[in-house]
Enzyme design. Sequence first.
Site, PDB file in Angstrom:
ATOM      1  N   HIS A  75      -4.187   4.005  -2.068  1.00 43.31           N
ATOM      2  CA  HIS A  75      -3.133   3.250  -2.665  1.00 43.31           C
ATOM      3  C   HIS A  75      -2.628   1.923  -1.956  1.00 43.31           C
ATOM      4  O   HIS A  75      -2.384   0.834  -2.617  1.00 43.31           O
ATOM      5  CB  HIS A  75      -1.845   4.306  -2.744  1.00 43.31           C
ATOM      6  CG  HIS A  75      -0.705   3.698  -3.287  1.00 43.31           C
ATOM      7  ND1 HIS A  75       0.669   3.435  -2.315  1.00 43.31           N
ATOM      8  CD2 HIS A  75      -0.366   3.204  -4.323  1.00 43.31           C
ATOM      9  CE1 HIS A  75       1.459   2.962  -3.169  1.00 43.31           C
ATOM     10  NE2 HIS A  75       0.960   2.720  -4.297  1.00 43.31           N
ATOM     11  N   GLU A  83      -5.341  -0.717  -3.085  1.00 40.56           N
ATOM     12  CA  GLU A  83      -5.073  -1.081  -4.436  1.00 40.56           C
ATOM     13  C   GLU A  83      -3.796  -2.197  -4.529  1.00 40.56           C
ATOM     14  O   GLU A  83      -3.835  -3.168  -5.126  1.00 40.56           O
ATOM     15  CB  GLU A  83      -4.470  -0.001  -5.494  1.00 40.56           C
ATOM     16  CG  GLU A  83      -4.019  -0.307  -6.865  1.00 40.56           C
ATOM     17  CD  GLU A  83      -2.763   0.339  -7.204  1.00 40.56           C
ATOM     18  OE1 GLU A  83      -2.956   1.643  -6.967  1.00 40.56           O
ATOM     19  OE2 GLU A  83      -1.949  -0.257  -7.839  1.00 40.56           O
ATOM     20  N   GLU A  89       3.014  -5.771   3.115  1.00 41.66           N
ATOM     21  CA  GLU A  89       2.800  -4.731   2.132  1.00 41.66           C
ATOM     22  C   GLU A  89       3.227  -3.502   2.688  1.00 41.66           C
ATOM     23  O   GLU A  89       3.794  -2.441   2.141  1.00 41.66           O
ATOM     24  CB  GLU A  89       1.411  -4.669   1.715  1.00 41.66           C
ATOM     25  CG  GLU A  89       1.035  -4.152   0.461  1.00 41.66           C
ATOM     26  CD  GLU A  89       1.823  -4.955  -0.661  1.00 41.66           C
ATOM     27  OE1 GLU A  89       1.862  -6.007  -0.567  1.00 41.66           O
ATOM     28  OE2 GLU A  89       2.395  -4.117  -1.592  1.00 41.66           O
ATOM     29  N   GLU A 137       9.932   1.746  -0.056  1.00 35.59           N
ATOM     30  CA  GLU A 137       9.713   2.330  -1.594  1.00 35.59           C
ATOM     31  C   GLU A 137       9.437   4.124  -1.400  1.00 35.59           C
ATOM     32  O   GLU A 137      10.214   4.782  -1.849  1.00 35.59           O
ATOM     33  CB  GLU A 137       8.432   2.447  -2.188  1.00 35.59           C
ATOM     34  CG  GLU A 137       8.569   1.134  -2.993  1.00 35.59           C
ATOM     35  CD  GLU A 137       6.970   0.725  -3.786  1.00 35.59           C
ATOM     36  OE1 GLU A 137       6.312   1.548  -3.922  1.00 35.59           O
ATOM     37  OE2 GLU A 137       7.112  -0.410  -4.330  1.00 35.59           O
TER      38      GLU A 137
END
Lengths: 122, 522
Positions: free
Chosen positions: B133, B136, B206, B213
């Site tokens: 993830h 990505e 990131e 999140e």
Amino acid sequence: MSSFLQSFLDPKKNWLAAMHMKSLTKRLRKYGLRYDDLYDPYYDLDIKEALNRLPREIVDARTQRLKRAIDLSMKHEYLPENLQQVQTPFRSYLQDMLALVKKENAEREALGALPLYQRTLP
Amino acid sequence: MAIRHLLSLARRSHKPSSSFTLVRSSSSRSNAEEFIKPPPPTATIYDRIAHSLKSKLQKLENPDIRFLKYGSPHPTQTPHTHILSRPETKITTLPNGLRVATESASNSRTATVGVWMDAGSRFESDETNGTAHFLERMIFKGTEKRRAKGPEEEIENMGGHLNAYTWREETAYYAKVMGKDVLKAVDILADVLQNSKFEERCISRERGVILRELQAGGHTEEDVFDHLHSTAFQYSPLGRNIHGTCDNIKTISNEHLHHYIQTHYTTPRMVLAASGAVKHEEIVEQAKKLFTKLSSDSTTATQLVAKEPASFTGSEVRIINDYVPLAKFAVAFEATSSTDPDSIALMVMREMLGSWNKNTGGGKHMGSKLVQRVSINGIAESMKAFSTNYKDTGLFGVYAVAKPDCLGDLSFAIMSEMTKLAYRVSEDDVIRARNQLKSSLMLHTDGTTPIAEDIGHQLLTYGRRIPFAELFTRIDAVDASTIKRVANRFLYDRDLAISAIGPIQDLPDYNWFRRRTYWNRY
């Protein structure tokens, strides 16, 4: 079979049925009610569904007739004579719609679907 | 004969007295007549309306048969061959193992081109969980040729969309562009996959985003399914969370990402799929030129899966939270892999159970008994049956969102309908579900992106693109006895996995659900 029963129960053909209809007419006229007013939506949910589908004016007229009859019964009175003569106890407004509702429910059951409403004990 | 005649005459003379009385009234009108007639049916408005209603209801006695031509309640098996002629999917395998597959639609001016690969959170290890993830997220952040935000900006300058998703067994990067920009999009994708630089400051930025999140989430449908997988496939690679754990995310570095690309982004496990206004030969040429730096290690995903097979554990996870208004839960059985022929029967079973939410128009009148029960009694806000397939296992079950007070009734309805699939299945229901499945499959592939996704997914799972004619034949081969056999295989008296979030105090316990996976009737 059903038409034999209907001819048996038809007031035009059967004197006993006509007698019954006359007596009902007399009693309904005294309170200013129609035969279709006696169908109770709490007794059969199909009647409730049929009443929901009828136009507002018809249901309002039924409610008013029932109120008038309840009022007369409470006062131990009957409807005035002039009004009694213009009553139409056997003018129906519910029978066709009730037949349609029952036919729809029967079709739904025949297709194997669950019924839309069911009687629950209060 | 004469007596009957006399009697009928007497009856007719009786008639006036049955409806009116002969009482003399003191009203002003009545002096001329002996009795007063009741008002005709057109006097009062309610009588007029009742009269017109009666005539309308009479018309219903003879319904217009034209309405039944396409809308009959009895499902029919119709041949669908006339809609199955689809443009052919051309597949070329390059020498380094990369498969290039395209389906060109000549009437389309846009195209979707993307790379679908057999890599995902399943193929990580416990220490590197979360790398797929993270990768990505990082991959569009700059390559050697294009600086940070370069790839995204270039696609957007062309008026296209760039998108990516990471799943448990599949990762995809695709772009939707105009037909004339397809080769440029392939160039950008190749660059992004092979030459990405993962700069330190981008990585740390990131990392912060992903950690935020992870902390913020908790109550969505996706979370219910994440928990479902983590409990159903506990201690097994499929149970890992796609986003990874907080500790892993804090320690992921440049080397991890490059190592992941080296091991898992290999050409035999990749499919370059394109659909829309594309020409097969041009894409093949472009791919041959550009996709050169990826490793062509021939370990397939199936071998990796065989090394670490997934195991299903009957279990449950419940997260009680009384401060949210709705309870969400999912109940799932272990299903089978996508290559198993029974997966088609499971898809039909999913359509038989159906899906519903309060916004759909036909709840009480839909074919599925479960949907009827749920909508007539109002016991859920929404529910859907799901059937997912992975390489060696799968999940089949029902997901529902409901208010906290009707969870008992809802669980009863769900379990009784699921278990009923093993006992009583009517042919009408199966035909209806088959027709619904066929139409939903065709309606889903209605744009260049769904078609490209379908191509990529099918090439990765089946190794070929199943033509719709074959798929429809397989679907038609499912009948009531097949459903009963498949349900007995997967649902009858089998352990299940439950995951629930929200005010779930009244959700029945695991043993209650497990008991209702079989009936004692026969």
